[in-house]
Design a protein around this motif. Sequence first.
Motif, PDB file in Angstrom:
ATOM      1  N   SER A   1       0.799  -1.212   0.000  1.00 14.87           N
ATOM      2  CA  SER A   1       0.000   0.000   0.000  1.00 14.87           C
ATOM      3  C   SER A   1       0.836   1.269   0.000  1.00 14.87           C
ATOM      4  CB  SER A   1      -0.930   0.013   1.225  1.00 14.87           C
ATOM      5  OG  SER A   1      -0.165   0.012   2.423  1.00 14.87           O
ATOM      6  N   ASP A   2       2.126   1.177   0.399  1.00 19.34           N
ATOM      7  CA  ASP A   2       2.971   2.366   0.479  1.00 19.34           C
ATOM      8  C   ASP A   2       3.757   2.638  -0.798  1.00 19.34           C
ATOM      9  OD1 ASP A   2       2.151   2.797   3.057  1.00 19.34           O
ATOM     10  OD2 ASP A   2       3.892   1.859   3.980  1.00 19.34           O
ATOM     11  N   LEU A  19       3.241   6.103  -2.266  1.00 17.88           N
ATOM     12  CA  LEU A  19       3.824   7.149  -1.427  1.00 17.88           C
ATOM     13  C   LEU A  19       5.349   7.137  -1.499  1.00 17.88           C
ATOM     14  CD1 LEU A  19       1.514   6.958   1.701  1.00 17.88           C
ATOM     15  CD2 LEU A  19       1.844   8.949   0.234  1.00 17.88           C
ATOM     16  N   LEU A  58      10.035   5.152   5.015  1.00 18.42           N
ATOM     17  CA  LEU A  58       8.689   4.639   4.746  1.00 18.42           C
ATOM     18  C   LEU A  58       8.754   3.222   4.179  1.00 18.42           C
ATOM     19  CD1 LEU A  58       5.630   5.068   4.583  1.00 18.42           C
ATOM     20  CD2 LEU A  58       5.982   6.122   2.337  1.00 18.42           C
ATOM     21  N   GLU A  59       9.670   3.020   3.251  1.00 18.67           N
ATOM     22  CA  GLU A  59       9.800   1.706   2.620  1.00 18.67           C
ATOM     23  C   GLU A  59      10.191   0.638   3.648  1.00 18.67           C
ATOM     24  OE1 GLU A  59      11.254   0.347  -1.726  1.00 18.67           O
ATOM     25  OE2 GLU A  59      12.765   1.403  -0.528  1.00 18.67           O
ATOM     26  N   GLY A  93       5.831   6.766   8.300  1.00 19.28           N
ATOM     27  CA  GLY A  93       4.555   6.296   7.778  1.00 19.28           C
ATOM     28  C   GLY A  93       3.372   6.784   8.593  1.00 19.28           C
ATOM     29  N   THR A 101      -0.423   8.811   7.149  1.00 19.95           N
ATOM     30  CA  THR A 101      -1.634   7.986   7.258  1.00 19.95           C
ATOM     31  C   THR A 101      -2.784   8.485   6.384  1.00 19.95           C
ATOM     32  OG1 THR A 101      -1.043   7.244   9.488  1.00 19.95           O
ATOM     33  CG2 THR A 101      -3.364   7.105   8.869  1.00 19.95           C
ATOM     34  N   LYS A 134      -2.459   6.881   2.938  1.00 19.11           N
ATOM     35  CA  LYS A 134      -2.242   5.444   2.763  1.00 19.11           C
ATOM     36  C   LYS A 134      -3.344   4.880   1.851  1.00 19.11           C
ATOM     37  CE  LYS A 134       1.352   4.600   5.460  1.00 19.11           C
ATOM     38  NZ  LYS A 134       1.222   3.824   6.698  1.00 19.11           N
TER      39      LYS A 134
END
Length: 356
Positions: free
Chosen positions: A2-3, A6, A36-37, A43, A47, A50
Motif C-alpha cells: 500500500s505504500d 507514497l 517509509l519503505e 509512515g 496515514t 495510505k
Amino acid sequence: MSDEILVGALRLQSEVCREFGSPFNGAMLAHMAADLEAGGPVGELLTPWKGASRRKVFDEAAPIRLVNAFTHLAAGDEVPELSRAYPRDGRPGDPDAAWTVGRALIASQHGRLTAFMGHEPQTNEVRRSGVLLGGFLRVAAETGLPLRCFELGASAGLNMLWDRFHYRLSQDDGGDAEWGDPAATVRVPIDWSGPAPPVDAKPQVVERAACDRRPTDLTDAAQRQRLLACIWPDQFDRLERSRAAIALVAELGLRVEAADALDWVRARVQPQSGAATVLYHSIFWQYLPAETREGLTAAIAEIGAQATEAAPFAWLRMEPSPENLAVVELRLTCWPGGEDRLLAVVHPHGAWVRAS
C-alpha cells in the motif's frame, strides 16, 4: 504494497527538489522515502494518504506537506538540535543529521507535525508574479484600460502587489528587459526566453482583491513562520524576497478575504465598464475538489459572456497542464470572444519563462 505510491512520490519529489536547486530538501525526502519503505515512523505522518491514488497524493502535495512540516519544526526554538542541522544564514545545513534528529522526534512531535500537514501548502511564491506579469502586461497593452485584479487562493496576498515589484527579465541574447519601480524593495529576477512581454505597458491597478479558504494573517508571528516554512530552507534568495514582500503587504495593510473561491467569484467578480477585469491564480487549481473546479469553470464562462469591448474580462492562470502535471503553463483567456492562449511554459517557482 500500500505504500508503493507514497514511496514513489517521495522519491520523485526528492529528485524535483534537487533539480530545482534544493539539495537539502532532496536529501531529506530521500531519507523519508527509505524510512517509509522500511516501515519506519514516517509512515504514521502519511496515514491520510495510505492507499490513495497517485493523482490524489500529488494533487494534495503530500510529500511537500511532509518535508515542510520538518522545516516548520526546525524554525522555532523548541527543538534546537533540529534547528542546528538546518540551513541558516547562508550555510547549507546537514540533511543527514537533520533526518536522524527529525526521525527521533516524530513520536514526541507527532501532533505538531500532523497539524502542519493538515493544511495544503501555501507557498506564496513571490517570483510567480514575474510569470503572471506577462499576462497582466498583455491584457493592459491589448485593452488600453486600467486593471481590476482578483486573485484566488492568495494565501497571504503577496502576489496581489505584483505591480509594486521590480522585474529584471534576463533574455537569451544577453539583453535584459525591466519593468517596475527601480527603487522597489521586492526584486524579481527571471530567466526569460522567447518573445518578451510588452514592457512598455504601464497598467494602472484601480482595484485589487483576493480570497483564500484559510488566508495567512501576517500580523500573527506564528502564521508568518508557517508561511516561510513552505519555502525550501536552503533557497535563501526566495526567503529574502518573501520577507521583503511580507513587509510591504504589512506596511500597506493589505488583507485577503476568507472565502470559498466559487462563492467569492460569484459574489465579487464581474466585468465593469472602463476597466479590464482580471481573475488570476497560480498553483491553486490542483487543490480544489473536482466539483469546485467544474463550478468555477462554469462561473468564469458566465462572467466572460457578460464582457464587452468596454468591459473586458480575462482569466490568467499559472497551473500544471492537465495532460502533464510536470509541465506548468501560463494561460490567458480573454473575453469578449473567449480566445484561450498558451503564453508560456514556466518554472513552478517562477525562476524561468519559455514564452510562446
